[in-house]
Design an enzyme around this catalytic site. Sequence first.
Site, PDB file in Angstrom:
ATOM      1  N   SER A 145       0.854  -1.195   0.000  1.00  0.00           N
ATOM      2  CA  SER A 145       0.000   0.000   0.000  1.00  0.00           C
ATOM      3  C   SER A 145       0.886   1.240   0.000  1.00  0.00           C
ATOM      4  O   SER A 145       2.075   1.166   0.304  1.00  0.00           O
ATOM      5  CB  SER A 145      -0.940   0.017   1.207  1.00  0.00           C
ATOM      6  OG  SER A 145      -0.200   0.123   2.408  1.00  0.00           O
ATOM      7  N   GLY A 153       0.907   8.604   2.923  1.00  0.00           N
ATOM      8  CA  GLY A 153       1.312   9.976   2.677  1.00  0.00           C
ATOM      9  C   GLY A 153       2.803  10.191   2.817  1.00  0.00           C
ATOM     10  O   GLY A 153       3.356  11.134   2.257  1.00  0.00           O
ATOM     11  N   ARG A 154       3.490   9.316   3.571  1.00  0.00           N
ATOM     12  CA  ARG A 154       4.914   9.522   3.813  1.00  0.00           C
ATOM     13  C   ARG A 154       5.747   8.311   3.426  1.00  0.00           C
ATOM     14  O   ARG A 154       6.847   8.118   3.963  1.00  0.00           O
ATOM     15  CB  ARG A 154       5.141   9.849   5.297  1.00  0.00           C
ATOM     16  CG  ARG A 154       4.573  11.188   5.712  1.00  0.00           C
ATOM     17  CD  ARG A 154       4.842  11.481   7.169  1.00  0.00           C
ATOM     18  NE  ARG A 154       4.222  10.521   8.049  1.00  0.00           N
ATOM     19  CZ  ARG A 154       2.962  10.574   8.445  1.00  0.00           C
ATOM     20  NH1 ARG A 154       2.183  11.542   8.003  1.00  0.00           N
ATOM     21  NH2 ARG A 154       2.460   9.677   9.259  1.00  0.00           N
ATOM     22  N   GLY A 155       5.261   7.511   2.498  1.00  0.00           N
ATOM     23  CA  GLY A 155       6.051   6.372   2.063  1.00  0.00           C
ATOM     24  C   GLY A 155       5.185   5.198   1.651  1.00  0.00           C
ATOM     25  O   GLY A 155       3.963   5.298   1.575  1.00  0.00           O
ATOM     26  N   CYS A 156       5.834   4.078   1.398  1.00  0.00           N
ATOM     27  CA  CYS A 156       5.151   2.870   0.927  1.00  0.00           C
ATOM     28  C   CYS A 156       5.426   1.702   1.860  1.00  0.00           C
ATOM     29  O   CYS A 156       6.450   1.659   2.556  1.00  0.00           O
ATOM     30  CB  CYS A 156       5.622   2.501  -0.485  1.00  0.00           C
ATOM     31  SG  CYS A 156       5.073   3.634  -1.764  1.00  0.00           S
ATOM     32  N   ASP A 198      -2.871  10.568  14.277  1.00  0.00           N
ATOM     33  CA  ASP A 198      -2.881  10.463  12.809  1.00  0.00           C
ATOM     34  C   ASP A 198      -3.610   9.195  12.384  1.00  0.00           C
ATOM     35  O   ASP A 198      -3.175   8.495  11.468  1.00  0.00           O
ATOM     36  CB  ASP A 198      -1.445  10.467  12.283  1.00  0.00           C
ATOM     37  CG  ASP A 198      -1.383  10.731  10.780  1.00  0.00           C
ATOM     38  OD1 ASP A 198      -2.334  11.343  10.254  1.00  0.00           O
ATOM     39  OD2 ASP A 198      -0.399  10.337  10.141  1.00  0.00           O
TER      40      ASP A 198
END
Length: 427
Positions: free
Chosen positions: A149, A152-155, A269
């Site tokens: 997946s 917003g800040r990486g995979c 978050d």
Amino acid sequence: MLRSSVPIWVLCFSFFSLAVFVSSTSQEIPISQAYSPPVRAQSPGPPIVKVVLRQDLNKKILIALIASSTLLCVTVMLLLYLLLWRYSYMKNSFTGINPNHHPDSVRSSVSTKPIAHKIDSVTKGTIPVYEYQLLESATNKFSESNVLSRGGRGCLYKACLDEKSSVTVKRLDGGGDTDIIEKQFENEVDWLAKIKHQNIISMLGFSVYRQTRCIVYEMMQNGSLESLLHGTSQGSGLTWQLRMKIAVDIARGLEYLHEHCNPPVVHRDLKSSNILLDSHFNAKISDFGYAAVSMTQGKNLKLNGTLGNRASEYIVDGKVTDKNDVYSFGVILLELLLGKKSVEKPSTTEPESVVTWVPKLSDRANLPNILDPAIKGSMDLKHLYQVAAVAVLCVQPEPSYRPLITDVLHSLIPLLPLELGGSLRIL
């Protein structure tokens, strides 16, 4: 043991060498035997004068010096060995490596030392450090085929360390802001080292290589909730019961953070991309980069990503309370019901939050018609009305109107079958 016995041994050897030296210098030979021929008789006379042979004395002094030099060399070599052993031991403790954890978890490069030192102050060196090259090889150089997946800040990547061991690797992407990515990385590693719960992701280790930061999780075969709900499958694999199981799992994880951690922890978050699912669709909360202690001020921390999951009082005032997470949970519950993203971005109009659908949830007659098509007609309507009511309460603008996550959990458990972790008995 070796370190404590060396000084005694050296001392004893030194005394022995000194005794040999003194003994050698005190041996004397009568002058009559050294220089005079033998005589048959000797009349009494003055005392015999004795002298020390200079040649023999020099020889014995040389032997003593050689012995002392040898002793000194041996002592220096032993001290160097002890220093090297001590350095190696401290280096292993410094990098936080547990050699028995996994054969593939090895010491990282020199570039990991600053970050490892900061983390070690909290984790006390209990977290394995993975070589970046190992993770790169295990993900086939972070290929697209191994992506579970995207966030917003990486995979998230599937990584096969060997034939029997698979893990999930999150590679962080700071988007050019290395300070933010560094703070989030340190924060998440610190929190996950302390938090252990069945609905909180388990961290297996981390990696630091140049500007790249990776966190190694337990294997989560089904990726994120966001990818299942809003990806190519459009939620077709998530039945009503599975969605309720996911909701209950998230609530249990939040209850642990809010009620059982001391001091209470606020995730800050919570969103569908941070909910990971294993092969049995057990949901686990991940990404603790913004997590903080409850009742602190977080306004000075820059927040990027989806604002649709965050409560208004947090965005405006930066106030960190458990009610922030309750609001975010309500947004996820709306996503599970409606199959819509937390913030939809139509091409022709302004972005629209899923919270704007709340008034329509109060219309019981029309509620079944606005559900996600993948679950229409698959649930008891009484259960649907109750879940919708919980979602509406969770996203109330006024924090005091929102329920505690414990109350939310107790409202949802009776709607979930026993075999999925609830208390509902299906006849």
